[in-house]
Write an enzyme that holds these catalytic residues in place. Structure first.
Site, PDB file in Angstrom:
ATOM      1  N   HIS A  11       0.802  -1.234   0.000  1.00  0.00           N
ATOM      2  CA  HIS A  11       0.000   0.000   0.000  1.00  0.00           C
ATOM      3  C   HIS A  11       0.832   1.280   0.000  1.00  0.00           C
ATOM      4  CE1 HIS A  11      -3.557  -2.311   0.080  1.00  0.00           C
ATOM      5  NE2 HIS A  11      -3.674  -2.484   1.375  1.00  0.00           N
ATOM      6  N   HIS A  37      -9.855   2.184   0.853  1.00  0.00           N
ATOM      7  CA  HIS A  37      -9.880   0.906   1.579  1.00  0.00           C
ATOM      8  C   HIS A  37     -11.018   0.859   2.604  1.00  0.00           C
ATOM      9  CE1 HIS A  37      -8.142  -2.787   3.196  1.00  0.00           C
ATOM     10  NE2 HIS A  37      -7.168  -2.706   2.287  1.00  0.00           N
ATOM     11  N   GLU A  49     -11.671  -2.387  -3.638  1.00  0.00           N
ATOM     12  CA  GLU A  49     -10.510  -1.543  -3.870  1.00  0.00           C
ATOM     13  C   GLU A  49     -10.289  -1.406  -5.383  1.00  0.00           C
ATOM     14  OE1 GLU A  49      -7.214  -3.009  -1.341  1.00  0.00           O
ATOM     15  OE2 GLU A  49      -8.796  -4.196  -0.375  1.00  0.00           O
TER      16      GLU A  49
END
Length: 346
Positions: free
Chosen positions: A102, A172, A307
């Site tokens: 991420h 998210h 996502e």
């Protein structure tokens, strides 16, 4: 409308709230652009929060399940935390063993953004410096959350760079349409317009194989309960701790949703539309820990994420799509979550 949510190193952290005429509310922080609350009506006329989050900034700082966060520069895992671009090799900050997850640490989910409020939108901006977490190029990022009068949450991402770099952001947020974190998402019905998904290895990183969904547990082209897919016992789901944590290649149809989630008990549903080529769906398989969400202990399958992005680790798999951001070619992507409710019949 905004209220003080906490303080981080002397910087005030605010929670901003948008509300439409139907009574739907949407709240987010200037920290991580974290979505803290989405309050919608169920079939009985009750308004409840349908996303996972915390009541305090301290909890967001102490725990890191990426609840509601803006994730980037690059969502998902990058194998070995490194890549080649235009003949140059770059080493990234590694925050998932030898890999990057991420965007490294701290990533956008730990950033304090400038926020501009309008009547129905929150506009977040940030200048990501060159070589933040190892990525070349200074990147100007603008991200907009809009709550419409028709109960749609619109996310718009924009970015420019002064040097070639990677950019593949996402949001998210974990949805729980029941409004009760004690209830899992396993009985939710899921539809995904997709012909293939990206296989993963034991470290949850794509192998490069795109496998057809038809006839497998990953086939959601006809809506089915999530638990019915998990109970098929697919080895790919076993690698993800018994659930989904996979990227689906989307087949867009004009003016049609790319995915639909429905909770029959509450009557709530979400229709997701995006211009992104893929969506990583995670069913909260590993949501564990010694913390509570709105007063209830977290447990696996407490929420589900959509996502929207290019497939993870695309820089190592050219057939996954191009996530290179170049000067003079701005990035733009849009995702819409349309909330609806099927009213109870008297």
């Amino acid at each position: 409308m905004k209220r003080l949510f906490g303080e981080l190193n002397g910087v005030p952290i605010y929670e901003y709230t948008l509300k439409n005429k139907r009574g739907t509310e949407f709240s987010a922080l200037n920290y991580g652009a974290i979505v803290t609350r989405i309050v919608t009506e169920n079939q009985f006329g009750e308004f409840q929060n349908i996303c996972l989050g915390f009541h305090s900034l301290d909890d967001y700082l102490a725990y890191s399940p990426y609840f509601g966060a803006f994730v980037g520069r690059v969502a998902g895992r990058i194998r070995n935390g490194s890549f080649w671009l235009d003949g140059k090799h770059y080493d990234l900050v590694k925050n998932a063993g030898v890999h990057q997850l991420h965007g490294g640490r701290p990533n956008f989910s730990k950033t304090v953004f400038e926020v501009e409020e309008t009547a129905n939108s929150l506009i977040f901006s940030y200048k990501s410096p060159a070589f933040q977490n190892g990525y070349p190029g200074e990147v100007d990022v603008v991200m907009r959350y809009t709550l419409t009068e028709e109960d749609a949450w619109v996310i718009e991402y924009e970015a420019d760079t002064d040097q070639p770099t990677l950019f593949n952001p996402t949001n998210h947020t974990y949805f729980n349409l029941s409004g009760d974190v004690k209830k899992s998402i396993l009985k939710n019905e899921l539809f995904v317009r997709s012909h293939a998904y990206a296989c993963i290895d034991e470290e949850l990183i794509p192998t490069g194989e795109l496998r057809e969904v038809f006839g497998t547990a990953f086939d959601f082209n006809e809506a089915k309960q999530i638990q019915s897919a998990i109970l098929k016992g697919d080895p790919q789901m076993d690698l993800a701790s018994g659930g989904l944590d996979h990227g689906f290649v989307l087949e867009h149809v004009r003016n049609q949703p790319d995915a639909i989630l429905v909770d029959r008990d509450s009557g709530r549903g979400i229709k997701m539309e995006t211009d992104a080529p893929a969506v990583v769906i995670y069913t909260g398989n590993t949501l564990t820990g010694d913390y509570t969400v709105f007063g209830d202990k977290i447990r696996p399958f407490s929420g589900i994420t959509f996502e929207t992005q290019s497939l993870p680790d695309a820089i190592h798999h050219p057939h996954f799509g191009d996530i290179v951001l170049r000067p003079g070619t701005p990035f733009y992507s849009k995702t819409i979550f349309r909330f609806f409710v099927n009213k109870a019949r008297n």
